[in-house]
Design a protein around this motif. Structure first.
Motif, mmCIF file in Angstrom:
data_model
loop_
_atom_site.group_PDB
_atom_site.id
_atom_site.type_symbol
_atom_site.label_atom_id
_atom_site.label_comp_id
_atom_site.label_asym_id
_atom_site.label_seq_id
_atom_site.Cartn_x
_atom_site.Cartn_y
_atom_site.Cartn_z
ATOM 1 N N TYR A 147 2.874 -5.213 4.421
ATOM 2 C CA TYR A 147 1.446 -5.221 4.152
ATOM 3 C C TYR A 147 0.744 -6.110 5.163
ATOM 4 O O TYR A 147 1.298 -7.115 5.593
ATOM 5 C CB TYR A 147 1.162 -5.759 2.741
ATOM 6 N N SER A 148 -0.470 -5.735 5.496
ATOM 7 C CA SER A 148 -1.294 -6.590 6.340
ATOM 8 C C SER A 148 -2.739 -6.483 5.866
ATOM 9 O O SER A 148 -3.110 -5.548 5.156
ATOM 10 C CB SER A 148 -1.184 -6.179 7.817
ATOM 11 N N GLY A 149 -3.529 -7.446 6.251
ATOM 12 C CA GLY A 149 -4.919 -7.478 5.838
ATOM 13 C C GLY A 149 -5.076 -8.165 4.500
ATOM 14 O O GLY A 149 -4.105 -8.458 3.804
ATOM 15 N N GLN A 150 -6.311 -8.436 4.152
ATOM 16 C CA GLN A 150 -6.611 -9.138 2.905
ATOM 17 C C GLN A 150 -6.534 -8.172 1.720
ATOM 18 O O GLN A 150 -7.092 -7.072 1.763
ATOM 19 C CB GLN A 150 -7.993 -9.769 2.979
ATOM 20 N N ALA A 151 -5.852 -8.593 0.673
ATOM 21 C CA ALA A 151 -5.646 -7.755 -0.514
ATOM 22 C C ALA A 151 -6.978 -7.280 -1.081
ATOM 23 O O ALA A 151 -7.908 -8.070 -1.272
ATOM 24 C CB ALA A 151 -4.877 -8.521 -1.579
ATOM 25 N N GLY A 152 -7.052 -5.988 -1.331
ATOM 26 C CA GLY A 152 -8.222 -5.413 -1.969
ATOM 27 C C GLY A 152 -9.449 -5.328 -1.093
ATOM 28 O O GLY A 152 -10.562 -5.157 -1.602
ATOM 29 N N ARG A 153 -9.285 -5.401 0.231
ATOM 30 C CA ARG A 153 -10.417 -5.366 1.158
ATOM 31 C C ARG A 153 -10.242 -4.237 2.171
ATOM 32 O O ARG A 153 -9.123 -3.788 2.432
ATOM 33 C CB ARG A 153 -10.522 -6.680 1.935
ATOM 34 N N VAL A 154 -11.352 -3.812 2.744
ATOM 35 C CA VAL A 154 -11.289 -2.828 3.817
ATOM 36 C C VAL A 154 -10.385 -3.381 4.915
ATOM 37 O O VAL A 154 -10.488 -4.553 5.283
ATOM 38 C CB VAL A 154 -12.704 -2.526 4.359
ATOM 39 N N GLY A 155 -9.490 -2.541 5.397
ATOM 40 C CA GLY A 155 -8.538 -2.941 6.433
ATOM 41 C C GLY A 155 -7.162 -3.260 5.904
ATOM 42 O O GLY A 155 -6.200 -3.286 6.686
ATOM 43 N N MET A 156 -7.023 -3.519 4.593
ATOM 44 C CA MET A 156 -5.679 -3.754 4.061
ATOM 45 C C MET A 156 -4.832 -2.515 4.348
ATOM 46 O O MET A 156 -5.270 -1.385 4.158
ATOM 47 C CB MET A 156 -5.690 -4.031 2.561
ATOM 48 N N THR A 157 -3.610 -2.767 4.812
ATOM 49 C CA THR A 157 -2.738 -1.679 5.244
ATOM 50 C C THR A 157 -1.355 -1.839 4.648
ATOM 51 O O THR A 157 -0.855 -2.958 4.521
ATOM 52 C CB THR A 157 -2.626 -1.683 6.792
ATOM 53 N N SER A 158 -0.747 -0.738 4.284
ATOM 54 C CA SER A 158 0.666 -0.742 3.917
ATOM 55 C C SER A 158 1.404 0.208 4.856
ATOM 56 O O SER A 158 0.921 1.306 5.147
ATOM 57 C CB SER A 158 0.881 -0.340 2.455
ATOM 58 N N LEU A 159 2.527 -0.254 5.352
ATOM 59 C CA LEU A 159 3.422 0.542 6.193
ATOM 60 C C LEU A 159 4.745 0.642 5.464
ATOM 61 O O LEU A 159 5.227 -0.353 4.921
ATOM 62 C CB LEU A 159 3.666 -0.147 7.538
ATOM 63 N N TRP A 160 5.342 1.816 5.432
ATOM 64 C CA TRP A 160 6.621 1.948 4.752
ATOM 65 C C TRP A 160 7.566 2.815 5.563
ATOM 66 O O TRP A 160 7.156 3.631 6.372
ATOM 67 C CB TRP A 160 6.447 2.511 3.338
ATOM 68 N N LEU A 161 8.844 2.577 5.322
ATOM 69 C CA LEU A 161 9.888 3.350 5.975
ATOM 70 C C LEU A 161 11.012 3.559 4.982
ATOM 71 O O LEU A 161 11.475 2.627 4.337
ATOM 72 C CB LEU A 161 10.417 2.616 7.218
ATOM 73 N N SER A 162 11.428 4.809 4.861
ATOM 74 C CA SER A 162 12.494 5.188 3.950
ATOM 75 C C SER A 162 13.510 6.024 4.709
ATOM 76 O O SER A 162 13.125 6.896 5.487
ATOM 77 C CB SER A 162 11.915 6.003 2.789
ATOM 78 N N GLU A 163 14.776 5.777 4.468
ATOM 79 C CA GLU A 163 15.812 6.570 5.122
ATOM 80 C C GLU A 163 15.788 8.025 4.657
ATOM 81 O O GLU A 163 16.141 8.924 5.406
ATOM 82 C CB GLU A 163 17.186 5.956 4.860
ATOM 83 N N THR A 164 15.364 8.257 3.415
ATOM 84 C CA THR A 164 15.389 9.615 2.880
ATOM 85 C C THR A 164 14.029 10.309 2.860
ATOM 86 O O THR A 164 13.971 11.532 2.883
ATOM 87 C CB THR A 164 15.945 9.614 1.445
#
Length: 153
Positions: A48-65
Motif C-alpha cells: 500500500y502507498s499513499g494516505q489511507a482513505g485519501r485520493v492517491g491511496m494505492t494497493s499493488l498486489w501479486l499472486s502466483e495463481t
C-alpha cells in the motif's frame, strides 16, 4: 457489432450508517476483510502507498495463481462515493470502479459499479460483452462479505 463499453453493477442494503460503513470502503487496507480476491488468495503479496482513505491511496498486489494488479483511489466524496482505477497486470482491459452509498430506511444502500472501454480489439469486445457474467458474481460476494463485516462491527 460487439460493444466496446461495459458496465457491471450490483447493490445491497447494509444495516449500518454511511458514516460507519465508509471507512471499510475508503481505506483500501480494509478490503482484505471483505474483498473477494483476498478471500480467494490469502497468500498474495500486497503493498500500500499513499494516505489511507485519501485520493492517491494505492494497493499493488501479486499472486502466483491470480496475477497482479493495481488499484488507486481517484476521487472521494466522504461517506457517499469512492471512485478508483483498476489495472490488472495480465489484462490490457483497465477499468474504473465506483462505490456509491445512499441513506435508506434502516441503513445504507451500497451500489458497486465497474465500467470501462475495451477499444477496437474484437477479442476484448467479447470480454466486454460477457463482463457482467464474468465478474458480476464477484461483486455480489464482495457486497455480501462487506455486509457481514460492517454489521458485525
Amino acid at each position: 457489432m460487439l460493444p466496446s463499453h461495459y458496465k457491471v453493477e450490483r447493490s445491497i442494503i447494509i444495516n449500518v450508517s454511511q458514516q460507519k460503513l465508509f471507512p471499510q470502503i475508503a481505506n483500501l487496507k480494509n478490503w482484505q476483510n471483505w474483498g473477494v480476491m483476498f478471500k480467494r488468495n490469502p497468500n498474495m503479496t500486497i503493498e500500500y502507498s499513499g494516505q489511507a482513505g485519501r485520493v492517491g491511496m494505492t494497493s499493488l498486489w501479486l499472486s502466483e495463481t491470480k496475477g497482479g494488479g493495481e488499484m488507486q483511489i481517484i476521487a472521494i466524496e466522504k461517506n457517499q462515493r469512492l471512485i478508483y482505477s483498476l489495472n490488472l497486470s495480465d489484462s490490457q482491459i483497465n477499468s474504473t470502479g465506483e462505490i456509491v452509498l445512499s441513506k435508506v430506511e434502516g441503513g445504507t444502500k451500497v451500489v458497486w459499479m465497474g465500467y470501462g472501454d475495451v477499444g477496437i480489439n474484437p477479442i476484448d469486445r467479447y470480454f466486454a460483452f460477457f463482463m457482467d457474467y464474468l465478474v458480476g458474481s464477484d461483486y455480489e460476494m464482495g457486497l455480501d462479505n462487506l455486509k457481514l463485516v460492517a454489521e458485525a462491527s
